[in-house]
Design a protein around this motif. Sequence first.
Motif, short mmCIF file in Angstrom:
data_model
loop_
_atom_site.label_atom_id
_atom_site.label_comp_id
_atom_site.label_asym_id
_atom_site.label_seq_id
_atom_site.Cartn_x
_atom_site.Cartn_y
_atom_site.Cartn_z
N GLU A 29 0.86 -1.06 -0.10
CA GLU A 29 0.10 -0.03 -0.04
C GLU A 29 0.97 1.26 -0.14
O GLU A 29 1.65 1.29 0.83
CB GLU A 29 -0.98 -0.07 1.21
N VAL A 30 0.65 2.14 -1.08
CA VAL A 30 1.40 3.50 -1.02
C VAL A 30 0.90 4.37 0.23
O VAL A 30 -0.26 4.52 0.38
CB VAL A 30 1.11 4.18 -2.37
N GLN A 31 1.98 4.64 0.85
CA GLN A 31 1.89 5.81 1.89
C GLN A 31 2.69 6.97 1.70
O GLN A 31 3.76 6.63 1.47
CB GLN A 31 1.66 5.18 3.40
N LEU A 32 2.11 8.11 1.91
CA LEU A 32 2.80 9.26 2.10
C LEU A 32 2.31 10.14 3.30
O LEU A 32 1.27 10.30 3.31
CB LEU A 32 2.68 10.21 0.72
N VAL A 33 3.26 10.58 4.11
CA VAL A 33 2.94 11.13 5.20
C VAL A 33 3.74 12.21 5.58
O VAL A 33 4.94 12.09 5.68
CB VAL A 33 3.15 9.94 6.58
N GLU A 34 3.08 13.37 5.74
CA GLU A 34 3.80 14.66 5.74
C GLU A 34 3.83 14.99 7.27
O GLU A 34 3.04 14.71 7.99
CB GLU A 34 3.06 15.84 4.99
N SER A 35 4.97 15.77 7.46
CA SER A 35 5.14 16.28 8.94
C SER A 35 6.03 17.51 9.12
O SER A 35 6.74 17.82 8.01
CB SER A 35 5.96 15.32 9.90
N GLY A 36 5.99 18.04 10.12
CA GLY A 36 6.81 19.45 10.05
C GLY A 36 6.02 20.70 10.01
O GLY A 36 6.55 21.72 10.09
N GLY A 37 4.87 20.57 9.78
CA GLY A 37 4.06 21.91 9.73
C GLY A 37 3.85 22.55 10.88
O GLY A 37 4.29 22.03 12.00
N GLY A 38 3.38 23.71 11.02
CA GLY A 38 3.23 24.66 12.39
C GLY A 38 2.91 25.89 11.98
O GLY A 38 2.74 26.51 10.98
N LEU A 39 3.09 26.59 13.13
CA LEU A 39 2.89 28.13 13.13
C LEU A 39 4.33 28.85 13.41
O LEU A 39 5.19 28.60 14.18
CB LEU A 39 1.93 28.49 14.68
N VAL A 40 4.39 29.76 12.60
CA VAL A 40 5.86 30.60 12.52
C VAL A 40 5.60 31.82 12.05
O VAL A 40 4.67 32.32 11.38
CB VAL A 40 6.78 29.85 11.30
N GLN A 41 6.49 32.78 12.62
CA GLN A 41 6.33 34.25 12.33
C GLN A 41 6.79 34.33 10.94
O GLN A 41 7.90 33.81 10.46
CB GLN A 41 7.08 35.19 13.33
N ALA A 42 6.27 35.38 10.32
CA ALA A 42 7.00 35.92 8.88
C ALA A 42 8.60 36.00 9.00
O ALA A 42 9.21 36.71 10.16
CB ALA A 42 6.24 37.15 8.60
N GLY A 43 9.18 35.48 8.12
CA GLY A 43 10.70 35.43 8.10
C GLY A 43 11.40 34.42 8.94
O GLY A 43 12.39 34.15 8.38
N GLY A 80 -1.49 15.75 4.20
CA GLY A 80 -1.20 17.03 4.38
C GLY A 80 -0.73 17.55 5.74
O GLY A 80 -1.08 17.03 7.00
N THR A 81 -0.23 18.55 5.83
CA THR A 81 0.47 19.17 7.02
C THR A 81 0.44 20.74 6.79
O THR A 81 0.47 21.44 5.77
CB THR A 81 2.02 18.96 7.34
N GLN A 82 -0.28 21.42 8.18
CA GLN A 82 -0.66 22.95 7.95
C GLN A 82 0.51 23.71 8.24
O GLN A 82 1.08 23.48 9.18
CB GLN A 82 -1.73 23.11 9.00
N VAL A 83 0.61 24.66 7.45
CA VAL A 83 1.53 25.80 7.94
C VAL A 83 0.95 27.05 7.93
O VAL A 83 0.12 27.46 7.05
CB VAL A 83 2.63 25.79 6.69
N THR A 84 1.21 27.64 8.88
CA THR A 84 0.57 28.95 9.13
C THR A 84 1.77 30.03 9.64
O THR A 84 2.43 29.80 10.42
CB THR A 84 -0.51 29.11 10.56
N VAL A 85 1.75 31.21 8.74
CA VAL A 85 2.81 31.98 8.96
C VAL A 85 2.27 33.47 9.44
O VAL A 85 1.31 33.94 8.57
CB VAL A 85 3.75 32.44 7.67
#
Length: 121
Positions: A1-15, A114-119
Motif C-alpha cells: 500500500e502506497v503511503q505518504l505521510v507529511e510532517s513538520g508543519g506549524g505556526l511560524v512568524q514571517a521571516g 497534508g500538514t498545515q503551515v501558518t505564517v
Amino acid sequence: EVQLVESGGGLVQAGGSLRLSCAASGFTFDDYAIGWFRQAPGKEREGVSCISSSDGSTYYTDSVKGRFTISSDNAENTVSLQMNSLKPEDTADYYCAKGVTPSCTGMYDYWGQGTQVTVSS
C-alpha cells in the motif's frame, strides 16, 4: 500500500523557517518523482516544488524560488522541503505526492494527508 505521510508543519512568524518532511512507503522510492503542493483556504491547489528521482532535478514555482529547497534522502525514503523567509502568503495546507514517472511531469497518483503551515505577520 502506497503511503505518504507529511510532517513538520506549524505556526511560524514571517521571516521564519520550517522544514517539511514526506515519508514514503509502499513503492520503489527511487523510481518516482515526488512533488510538494499547497492549498490555501479558498484557493486552488498549487504545485510548489518537485524533485526527480532519475537525475535529482528540482523545480519550484516562481513564488518560492530562492526561499524553498527540496531534497531527497533515498536511504530514508523521505523528501524534505526546507522553507525559509516565510511569508504570510505561504500559509496553506502542504501535501506531498508521488509522481507517475521518475521525472517531474506534473502527473501524480498518490497524495498524503497534508500538514498545515501558518505564517503570522
